[in-house]
Write an enzyme that holds these catalytic residues in place. Structure first.
Site, PDB file in Angstrom:
ATOM      1  N   SER A 151      27.103 -29.054  28.543  1.00  0.00           N
ATOM      2  CA  SER A 151      26.900 -28.228  29.470  1.00  0.00           C
ATOM      3  C   SER A 151      27.067 -28.762  30.714  1.00  0.00           C
ATOM      4  O   SER A 151      27.604 -28.017  31.633  1.00  0.00           O
ATOM      5  CB  SER A 151      25.455 -27.534  29.297  1.00  0.00           C
ATOM      6  OG  SER A 151      24.453 -28.227  29.415  1.00  0.00           O
ATOM      7  N   HIS A 193      22.847 -29.305  34.805  1.00  0.00           N
ATOM      8  CA  HIS A 193      23.708 -28.492  34.949  1.00  0.00           C
ATOM      9  C   HIS A 193      24.092 -28.312  36.693  1.00  0.00           C
ATOM     10  O   HIS A 193      25.456 -28.077  36.939  1.00  0.00           O
ATOM     11  CB  HIS A 193      22.997 -26.877  34.654  1.00  0.00           C
ATOM     12  CG  HIS A 193      22.697 -26.773  33.204  1.00  0.00           C
ATOM     13  ND1 HIS A 193      21.994 -25.828  32.937  1.00  0.00           N
ATOM     14  CD2 HIS A 193      23.214 -27.323  32.323  1.00  0.00           C
ATOM     15  CE1 HIS A 193      21.841 -26.024  31.397  1.00  0.00           C
ATOM     16  NE2 HIS A 193      22.527 -26.794  31.081  1.00  0.00           N
TER      17      HIS A 193
END
Length: 523
Positions: A439, A491
């Site tokens: 991610s 992230h």
């Protein structure tokens, strides 16, 4: 009505019967009777049934559902109906696997544990004489986080392994031939604060200790011998924790009910869940009207061109083509690592922290101590099947525009650099962390896309559609990342680094444009 029954209902019911009977028979023949090789119980009982049912539902039944008019004001119900078929086929298959193991399990009667290796291995044993030593136990604490988009739970387990002897006289003579396993478990929300988790854990260990002190381990009717399972591994880790003993393949779990009752109500629920599924499917096809065009197509025996196009599109996401090479390689890498861990018996729905560390997770104490290669290997690991699917979905979508636009080298460098910076951000933000997943690198791709779009490097008519999805994807993931157990630092690090790299790429593009235009003018 007859067309609905012939085209959808009867094939679905017959397929359910064949799946349950066929896979259960193969399970018994290959893994129980012939013992050709061994797979983890989770894979046999859950992984394979879910996969087989899903393939049948989406590839075989879904095209048949198109003869129904499933359009509603908010879209199509075909995916929902396909899910009903998938779930309806899965439950009977899963229950049948539990049943075939208990129903075919044989009971061997022993005078003591010392005789267990003198007979062929069976699933169940009874011991005429045995002594369980509560003073020489091994203990293993296990923690497992299972996270979806809507929830995050922390599963706490304590595996207690107790030596089994013939009599108390054998304690000083030799190491135990077999062990008794007893498990304590509790599930809490992973969104609790660290202080709340520690309080829950202290209460859990205290309650477990009190139960252990009061529990009588000398009055079992018979014993269930554990095979290749998560529980078997947990108890063996507990045995290893006791430095005086080595791991063993004889781990028994005590049962306090008649041997004849070992199957419980499993057989009833195989037929019951199959009946429930059949009724739900019948109601599902009775309510909608027909889709005349699709009905005529099926009756004429013509192929489903839409399904063929869907298959073609799917293959397009995972196969090499002009301008699309790096993304399939990344997909192959992360799926390969998932399959290696799954078939290695480490899990399916989720993997444990120590196992992820073994395969290259970004574990800060080890990474900071010299294992810097973990900054990139963690990008190819995932915490479970849902984690994998969600990241693959995000990767495939943005790659459709970004890799052809940037080219192979720039795209690969963007992915790797963003992934490494995301891992470094996680190390910097957390004192101690175990970070995995693509991610961070994927956020880097979205960050680069946003900067390229905002600088007009990507034309509005091309990137407009992708912009809406990108903002939703980034926003929702950052929002969900506020929950405990999700590494939002990675992230954000990936997103910002990707945005900056995208600005650099945009600068190169804009510097190059006047030269291209003048060259075109001269020509």
């Amino acid at each position: 009505m007859r067309d609905k029954l012939q085209i959808i209902y009867i094939p679905a019911v017959l397929t359910l019967i064949m799946l349950v009977a066929g896979y259960t028979f193969l399970h018994w023949l290959i893994f129980i009777e012939l013992e050709l090789f061994s797979l983890k119980k989770m894979i046999l009982d859950f992984g394979i049934p879910i996969t087989l049912a899903g393939l049948v539902a989406w590839i075989y039944i879904r095209p048949k559902l198109k003869i129904l008019d499933l359009e509603i004001s908010t879209g199509s119900m075909i995916e929902f109906c396909t899910m009903l078929v998938w779930v309806g086929m899965t439950f009977p298959m899963v229950i049948a696997q539990e049943y075939i193991q208990t129903a075919t399990g044989k009971l061997t009667e022993l005078s003591s544990i010392n005789e267990i290796n003198n007979y062929d291995e069976t699933k169940y044993y009874s011991l005429e004489n045995y002594y369980v030593d509560k003073n020489s136990i091994g203990i293993h604490h296990d923690y497992e986080v299972v996270t979806t988009k809507s929830s995050s739970n922390l599963h706490m387990r304590i595996y207690v392994a107790l030596p089994i002897y013939k009599t108390t006289d054998d304690i000083s003579l030799k190491s135990p031939i077999g062990w008794l396993g007893h498990e304590y478990k509790k599930t809490i929300s992973n969104r609790l604060s660290q202080e709340q988790k520690e309080a829950e854990y202290k209460e859990f260990t205290k309650d477990s200790q009190l139960d252990f002190n009061d529990r009588d381990f000398s009055k079992f009717t018979y014993f269930d011998r554990l095979g290749n399972s998560k529980e078997f591994d947990g108890f063996n880790n507990a045995i290893r924790a006791n430095k005086n003993f080595n791991a063993t393949d004889v781990i028994l779990v005590g049962v306090n009910e008649p041997y004849s009752a070992r199957n419980g109500n499993k057989l009833f629920w195989i037929f019951g869940s199959s009946l429930i599924s059949s009724i739900v499917w019948l109601i599902m096809i009775l309510i909608p009207s027909y889709n005349p065009r699709e009905l005529n197509r099926v009756k004429a025996g013509k192929p489903d061109r839409e399904a063929q196009q869907d298959l073609k599109d799917f293959l397009g996401y995972i196969t090499f083509k002009d301008g699309y090479v790096i993304t399939p390689l990344i997909l192959y890498g992360i799926v390969l690592m998932f399959l290696i861990m799954t078939f290695g018996g480490y899990g399916f729905f989720s993997f444990k922290g120590p196992d992820l560390i073994k395969f290259g997770a970004n574990y800060s104490p080890m990474t900071k101590n010299g294992d810097w290669w973990r900054l990139i290997t963690c990008v190819f690991l995932h915490g479970g099947i849902m984690h994998l699917i969600l990241n693959i979905s995000g990767l495939v979508f943005i790659s459709l525009i970004l890799e052809p636009f940037l080219g192979h080298i720039k795209y690969l460098l963007l992915y790797l650099i963003a992934g490494i910076i995301a891992s470094l951000t996680s190390l910097w933000w957390h004192d101690t962390t175990l970070s995995i997943g693509a991610s961070g690198a994927i956020f880097g791709l979205y960050g680069a896309f946003l900067s390229l779009f905002l600088t007009k490097s990507i034309p509005d008519e091309v990137g407009g559609f992708f912009l809406t999805f990108s903002l939703i994807f980034v926003g929702l993931n950052l929002l969900f990342g506020l929950a405990e157990g999700i590494d939002n630092a990675a992230h954000i690090g990936g997103l910002l680094s990707g945005f900056l790299i995208g600005l650099y790429y945009a600068m190169i593009i804009w510097i190059g444009r006047p030269n291209s235009e003048s060259t075109a003018a001269n020509n």
